[in-house]
Design an enzyme around this catalytic site. Structure first.
Site, short mmCIF file in Angstrom:
data_model
loop_
_atom_site.label_atom_id
_atom_site.label_comp_id
_atom_site.label_asym_id
_atom_site.label_seq_id
_atom_site.Cartn_x
_atom_site.Cartn_y
_atom_site.Cartn_z
N ILE A 14 23.97 51.12 40.92
CA ILE A 14 23.87 51.91 39.63
C ILE A 14 22.95 51.36 38.80
CG2 ILE A 14 25.12 53.12 37.87
CD1 ILE A 14 27.76 52.74 39.62
N ILE A 85 32.59 43.04 37.75
CA ILE A 85 32.88 42.65 38.97
C ILE A 85 34.32 42.95 39.23
CG2 ILE A 85 31.38 40.46 38.83
CD1 ILE A 85 34.26 38.87 37.94
N TYR A 147 40.79 44.88 36.34
CA TYR A 147 39.77 45.84 36.27
C TYR A 147 40.06 47.01 35.43
CZ TYR A 147 35.81 48.52 37.84
OH TYR A 147 34.46 49.14 37.99
N ILE A 180 31.04 55.81 43.75
CA ILE A 180 29.39 56.10 43.73
C ILE A 180 29.00 55.52 45.19
CG2 ILE A 180 27.15 55.82 42.60
CD1 ILE A 180 29.44 57.49 41.18
#
Length: 240
Positions: A14, A85, A147, A180
């Site tokens: 990205i 990450i 995350y 994605i």
């Protein structure tokens, strides 16, 4: 004079798509990276952009990176906080290292990078900060407590910083991509990937170019009335 943009995690996936698009729009662009020298060299040669190595989890590295970009290209007008990450694992088995690594790179990096450029943007009364969050920061995800926490924190960071700087001509916005078509997603087992795509109403993965298009708008001259927003690009998988 062309605007100067710095994209963290900008040499692959990205980030590279964002770098390519901003350069095509006439900006002078630098791409940050942390470890993959081969990808960085390819990005520099193929796109003709400055690449700067450093760890976004380190305040000192970020300071040095911004100094290098400023010396080579000029003051940074557009900052895209894209580096991130994963260190996945269910929380009851998660180590302190898995937690702290993700928080440091995905969340602390916002302070480390943005603190370097915000005063200059305020003084010049123009700036664009775009933070790349995630669908999992909006809805959560099994195995990604670390995350999801970091990416949700990014949304709160965006809103507060937008309020502080709106009258100074500095906008702060967030993009929350869904799944994605990157190398990381491509490494998912085929059957798992099919299950993911089945949950996406448009029936496919997104592309880096689609994320880059939105970044380009938010980074542009005509986006001055958009600030504090979180824009979801996930094919309808999660509607906040």
């Amino acid at each position: 004079m062309p605007r100067v943009a710095f994209v963290t995690g900008g040499t692959r996936g990205i980030g590279r798509a964002i770098v390519e698009r901003l350069k095509a729009d006439g900006m002078q662009v630098a791409a940050g990276y942390s470890g993959n020298d081969a990808a960085a060299q390819a990005c520099a040669e193929e796109l003709g952009v400055l690449v700067v190595k450093g760890n976004v989890g380190s305040f000192a590295d970020c300071q040095q990176a911004v100094e290098k970009v400023t010396e080579a290209l000029g003051p940074i007008d557009v900052l895209v906080n894209n580096a991130g990450i994963t260190r996945d694992g269910v929380f009851h088995r998660m180590t302190s290292e898995q937690w702290s690594d993700v928080i440091r790179v995905n969340m602390d990096s916002l302070f480390n990078m943005t603190r370097q450029v915000i005063e200059g943007m305020r003084e010049r009364e123009w700036g664009r900060i775009v933070n790349i969050s995630s669908i999992n920061g909006q809805k959560g995800q099994i195995g990604q407590t670390n995350y999801s926490a970091a990416k949700a924190g990014m949304i709160g960071f965006t809103k507060a910083l937008a309020l502080e700087n709106a009258r100074k001509g500095v906008t702060v916005n967030c993009i929350a991509p869904g799944y994605i078509d990157t190398d990381m997603v491509a490494s998912v087992p085929e059957q798992v990937l099919k299950g993911i795509i089945a949950q996406i109403p448009v029936g496919r993965l997104g592309t880096g170019e689609e994320i880059a298009d939105m970044v380009a708008f938010l980074a542009g001259e005509r986006a001055g009335y958009v600030t504090g927003s979180t824009l979801s690009l996930n094919g309808g998988q999660f509607m906040a």
